[in-house]
Design an enzyme around this catalytic site. Structure first.
Site, PDB file in Angstrom:
ATOM      1  N   ASP A  31       0.873  -1.175   0.000  1.00 31.53           N
ATOM      2  CA  ASP A  31       0.000   0.000   0.000  1.00 31.53           C
ATOM      3  C   ASP A  31       0.908   1.222   0.000  1.00 31.53           C
ATOM      4  O   ASP A  31       2.132   1.088  -0.021  1.00 31.53           O
ATOM      5  CB  ASP A  31      -0.911  -0.003   1.246  1.00 31.53           C
ATOM      6  CG  ASP A  31      -2.272   0.660   0.988  1.00 31.53           C
ATOM      7  OD1 ASP A  31      -2.283   1.753   0.385  1.00 31.53           O
ATOM      8  OD2 ASP A  31      -3.299   0.082   1.366  1.00 31.53           O
ATOM      9  N   LEU A  73      -6.001  -6.120  -4.336  1.00 31.97           N
ATOM     10  CA  LEU A  73      -7.202  -5.375  -3.949  1.00 31.97           C
ATOM     11  C   LEU A  73      -6.981  -3.868  -3.977  1.00 31.97           C
ATOM     12  O   LEU A  73      -7.925  -3.107  -3.748  1.00 31.97           O
ATOM     13  CB  LEU A  73      -7.645  -5.806  -2.541  1.00 31.97           C
ATOM     14  CG  LEU A  73      -7.858  -7.317  -2.352  1.00 31.97           C
ATOM     15  CD1 LEU A  73      -8.284  -7.613  -0.923  1.00 31.97           C
ATOM     16  CD2 LEU A  73      -8.886  -7.852  -3.333  1.00 31.97           C
ATOM     17  N   SER A 114     -15.376  -4.928 -10.079  1.00 34.78           N
ATOM     18  CA  SER A 114     -16.429  -4.155  -9.408  1.00 34.78           C
ATOM     19  C   SER A 114     -17.761  -4.330 -10.104  1.00 34.78           C
ATOM     20  O   SER A 114     -17.827  -4.481 -11.328  1.00 34.78           O
ATOM     21  CB  SER A 114     -16.059  -2.668  -9.413  1.00 34.78           C
ATOM     22  OG  SER A 114     -17.141  -1.883  -8.947  1.00 34.78           O
ATOM     23  N   TYR A 141     -14.538   5.206 -13.161  1.00 37.02           N
ATOM     24  CA  TYR A 141     -14.062   4.125 -12.279  1.00 37.02           C
ATOM     25  C   TYR A 141     -14.524   2.773 -12.815  1.00 37.02           C
ATOM     26  O   TYR A 141     -13.724   1.843 -12.962  1.00 37.02           O
ATOM     27  CB  TYR A 141     -14.579   4.340 -10.847  1.00 37.02           C
ATOM     28  CG  TYR A 141     -14.464   3.099  -9.996  1.00 37.02           C
ATOM     29  CD1 TYR A 141     -13.225   2.650  -9.568  1.00 37.02           C
ATOM     30  CD2 TYR A 141     -15.597   2.357  -9.641  1.00 37.02           C
ATOM     31  CE1 TYR A 141     -13.105   1.493  -8.801  1.00 37.02           C
ATOM     32  CE2 TYR A 141     -15.486   1.207  -8.885  1.00 37.02           C
ATOM     33  CZ  TYR A 141     -14.250   0.779  -8.463  1.00 37.02           C
ATOM     34  OH  TYR A 141     -14.142  -0.370  -7.717  1.00 37.02           O
ATOM     35  N   LYS A 178     -12.783   6.097   4.269  1.00 37.66           N
ATOM     36  CA  LYS A 178     -13.298   6.255   2.907  1.00 37.66           C
ATOM     37  C   LYS A 178     -14.152   7.509   2.712  1.00 37.66           C
ATOM     38  O   LYS A 178     -14.454   7.880   1.579  1.00 37.66           O
ATOM     39  CB  LYS A 178     -14.108   5.009   2.511  1.00 37.66           C
ATOM     40  CG  LYS A 178     -13.240   3.771   2.332  1.00 37.66           C
ATOM     41  CD  LYS A 178     -14.067   2.512   2.133  1.00 37.66           C
ATOM     42  CE  LYS A 178     -14.823   2.494   0.811  1.00 37.66           C
ATOM     43  NZ  LYS A 178     -13.920   2.323  -0.345  1.00 37.66           N
TER      44      LYS A 178
END
Length: 321
Positions: A31, A73, A114, A141, A178
């Protein structure tokens, strides 16, 4: 070693804790570790190493013989992001580079796609790979994710096992960082604590009443369980839906939050923001037949039970702070 990209994020961190619970501690977390709120997601996690995302592909070249499995991910997941170059760089091109390395080194790969790839659902929500080139996502996206899915299906060479997972509306512990993109449950909990009521988007579609827009809400612990099952059963490569298989209304969801807090439901409606109104999905429901068809045996958590568990943890965290 098992690698998890997006390791400090919502789903990645829950997967790491699930791996730890199964006894896996030889984990490499990938990350950009610069967000204190995301860092909280990895508190207590047993990790072998942390690798900066920007250095990961070079790290993989040097350590590929020790890597047993990769869960990819990490992504830019903001559905209101309109910087195509950024989305293609992070979601499409980076994933292509990782796929090519997993193919060259024959490392099994599970990656995040997604449900945003389905757009308005004109073709339904069935994960038939023949339909993927025909899908019309409603935002950049979704396009970036669908472009990678299409590219994957065109490849003549692949890892010996791979799976793309079309995540539907995932909720649960670990999404505090988020902000606007956190689940409606998280927003509901915060609003109810502050005001005693919850605001939902008004319907701008004649077929749906206010609050009766529907989503397939899937508990993050179920998502982690599917990922682990795929790691243990490396037989059927492909692209799979990952939802609960049952659409529920936003009114149902918010009512469950109030119920978990033992409060009467107080719901108000506001206009859907103009920047997302034209691309707003009014119904999603994962067809889960394909995953179940390869032998996935576990039931998915009912919405009310998942909300109860999530709210209990939010309450515990609040009282401890």
């Amino acid at each position: 070693m098992i690698v998890v990209t997006g390791a400090a994020g919502f789903i990645g961190s829950r997967l790491i804790h699930a791996l730890n619970a199964e006894g896996y501690t030889y984990l490499v977390a990938v990350d950009i570790f610069d967000n204190p709120e995301k860092e909280k997601n990895l508190q207590g996690a047993k990790l072998l190493q942390r690798v900066d995302r920007r250095n990961f592909l070079a790290w993989l070249d040097q350590n590929e013989q020790e890597v047993e499995f990769i869960f990819h991910l990490g992504a830019r997941t903001d559905t209101t992001e309109f910087d195509y170059q950024l989305l293609w760089e992070l979601n499409t091109d980076y994933s292509k580079a990782l796929w090519q390395k997993c193919t060259a080194y024959q490392i099994p790969l599970v990656y995040a796609s997604s449900a945003a790839t389905y757009g308005a659902g004109e073709l339904g929500y069935k994960d038939e790979e023949a339909l993927i080139p025909q899908l019309k996502p409603l935002n950049p996206y979704g396009e970036s994710k669908n472009e990678f899915d299409k590219w994957v299906l065109q490849q003549q060479e692949a890892p010996f096992f791979w799976a793309g997972l079309k995540f539907f509306n995932v909720y649960g512990w670990g999404e505090n960082h988020k902000g606007r993109m956190a689940s409606v449950i998280w927003h509901a909990y915060r609003q109810i604590q502050e005001t005693g009521r919850m605001r939902l988007f008004r319907s701008h579609h004649p077929d749906f009443k206010d609050g009766e827009q529907m989503r397939d809400f899937v508990y993050v612990e179920d998502v982690a369980r599917v990922c682990l099952w795929l790691m243990h059963h490396r037989q059927h490569s492909g692209i799979y839906n990952l939802g609960s298989g049952k659409a529920r209304t936003f009114r149902d969801l918010v009512t469950a939050v109030f119920s978990s807090l033992q409060l009467p439901a107080q719901i108000e409606f506001i206009d859907t923001p103009a920047d997302i109104r034209d691309t707003y999905q009014y119904f999603t429901e994962a067809d889960m037949g394909k995953l179940k068809g390869i032998g996935y045996p576990h039931p998915f958590t009912e919405l009310e039970e998942g909300v109860r568990q999530y709210v209990a943890r939010l309450e515990s965290s609040r009282s401890a702070s």
